[in-house]
Motif scaffolding. Structure first.
Motif, PDB file in Angstrom:
ATOM      1  N   ARG A   1     -12.794 -13.954 -36.854  1.00  0.00           N
ATOM      2  CA  ARG A   1     -11.595 -13.790 -37.463  1.00  0.00           C
ATOM      3  C   ARG A   1     -10.932 -12.776 -36.766  1.00  0.00           C
TER       4      ARG A   1
ATOM      5  N   GLU B   1      -7.141 -13.384 -35.065  1.00  0.00           N
ATOM      6  CA  GLU B   1      -6.230 -12.590 -35.595  1.00  0.00           C
ATOM      7  C   GLU B   1      -5.337 -12.283 -34.308  1.00  0.00           C
TER       8      GLU B   1
ATOM      9  N   TYR C   1       1.940 -20.846 -39.414  1.00  0.00           N
ATOM     10  CA  TYR C   1       0.796 -21.661 -38.657  1.00  0.00           C
ATOM     11  C   TYR C   1       0.191 -20.826 -37.723  1.00  0.00           C
TER      12      TYR C   1
ATOM     13  N   LEU D   1      -2.390 -18.052 -38.678  1.00  0.00           N
ATOM     14  CA  LEU D   1      -3.446 -18.762 -39.324  1.00  0.00           C
ATOM     15  C   LEU D   1      -4.284 -19.796 -38.703  1.00  0.00           C
TER      16      LEU D   1
ATOM     17  N   ILE E   1      -8.093 -20.197 -38.589  1.00  0.00           N
ATOM     18  CA  ILE E   1      -8.513 -19.063 -39.609  1.00  0.00           C
ATOM     19  C   ILE E   1      -8.703 -19.721 -40.811  1.00  0.00           C
ATOM     20  N   ASP E   2      -7.560 -20.442 -41.237  1.00  0.00           N
ATOM     21  CA  ASP E   2      -7.247 -21.160 -42.633  1.00  0.00           C
ATOM     22  C   ASP E   2      -6.323 -22.310 -42.254  1.00  0.00           C
ATOM     23  N   ARG E   3      -7.305 -23.557 -41.859  1.00  0.00           N
ATOM     24  CA  ARG E   3      -6.403 -24.710 -41.489  1.00  0.00           C
ATOM     25  C   ARG E   3      -5.880 -25.241 -42.864  1.00  0.00           C
ATOM     26  N   GLU E   4      -6.524 -25.131 -44.000  1.00  0.00           N
ATOM     27  CA  GLU E   4      -5.552 -25.831 -44.846  1.00  0.00           C
ATOM     28  C   GLU E   4      -4.504 -25.107 -45.523  1.00  0.00           C
ATOM     29  N   ASN E   5      -4.297 -23.732 -45.375  1.00  0.00           N
ATOM     30  CA  ASN E   5      -3.005 -23.059 -45.808  1.00  0.00           C
ATOM     31  C   ASN E   5      -2.134 -22.835 -44.710  1.00  0.00           C
ATOM     32  N   ALA E   6      -2.657 -22.906 -43.145  1.00  0.00           N
ATOM     33  CA  ALA E   6      -1.752 -22.503 -42.030  1.00  0.00           C
ATOM     34  C   ALA E   6      -0.529 -23.502 -41.905  1.00  0.00           C
TER      35      ALA E   6
ATOM     36  N   ARG F   1       2.253 -21.761 -50.442  1.00  0.00           N
ATOM     37  CA  ARG F   1       1.094 -21.492 -51.457  1.00  0.00           C
ATOM     38  C   ARG F   1       1.474 -22.663 -52.673  1.00  0.00           C
TER      39      ARG F   1
ATOM     40  N   ASP G   1      -1.917 -16.612 -47.447  1.00  0.00           N
ATOM     41  CA  ASP G   1      -2.469 -15.262 -46.689  1.00  0.00           C
ATOM     42  C   ASP G   1      -1.439 -15.257 -45.520  1.00  0.00           C
TER      43      ASP G   1
END
Length: 219
Positions: A42, A46, A77, A80, A83-88, A92, A150
């Motif tokens: 991670r 980053e 995008y 992230l 790192i976080d495919r769902e939220n990039a 929210r 995030d």
């Protein structure tokens, strides 16, 4: 100079969020593709992602790009990615809290409307406010809405610098050491909790001045 300052910016912005890569390690990861032993995947991502986001910021400035919903989501995008495919690149849909802060971000059902107002405010003020004040406001307002699960801090600082660089300034680098990070959080909380933007304006203005002086020293 660009490489030097961009690496320093990536290092400090990630450091604020708890990334433990050193400045030299950040350079090696970004520019040499070296994997640092003992550091998480991670933390590597980053650094790489933030460097890509800075490159995209410069590309936007070169094309006279502006701050729109799409621009913001693309920057987030990149932060992230992997790192976080769902939220990039997505706002929210759940409530969030900011650790150690008295400020409570708005409920998720309010985020879309507040982000509409955010962009409306930018368009209304972009030719009225001084660019440094506008940059500080766009940073503070975004991180206070906290529209993402995030990556809010890094994205807010990128938006701040998109305003600054787009108006002819150099990248302002808010530092990530313990004392600087505490001053940063206190200045943000002064706006969020006490409706006093002056400390945050001063914080950003000092970072802008420091950046300009460093660039002049290197020239």
């Amino acid at each position: 100079m660009k490489e030097y300052f961009n690496v320093a910016y990536t290092f400090e912005s990630n450091r604020i969020e708890g990334n433990t890569l050193t400045l030299q390690e950040t350079h090696l990861v970004i520019n040499e593709g070296i994997t640092i032993g003992g550091k998480s995947m991670r933390e590597h991502l980053e650094a790489i992602n933030h460097a890509e986001a800075v490159a995209y910021l410069e590309e936007l400035v070169g094309k006279k790009g502006d701050i729109y919903n799409r621009t913001l989501l693309e920057l987030h995008y990149l932060i992230l990615k992997g790192i976080d495919r769902e939220n990039a690149g997505r706002y929210r849909s759940v409530p969030v809290r900011i650790a150690g802060s008295k400020h409570v971000p708005p409920q998720p059902y309010l985020v879309d409307k507040m982000m509409e107002d955010y962009f409306t405010h930018y368009q209304a003020q972009r030719k009225i406010l001084h660019p440094v004040i506008l940059a500080a406001e766009m940073h503070e307002r975004l991180v206070s809405i906290h529209p993402f699960v995030d990556g809010n801090g890094r994205t807010s600082r990128l938006i701040m610098n998109l305003v600054l660089v787009g108006n002819g300034y150099t990248i302002a680098n808010l530092k990530g050491d313990q004392a600087s990070r505490l001053s940063y959080y206190r200045a943000l909380e002064a706006v969020q909790v006490h409706n006093d933007p002056a400390p945050f304006y001063h914080l950003v203005a000092d970072a802008v001045l420091d950046s300009l002086e460093q660039h002049l020293e290197m020239v």
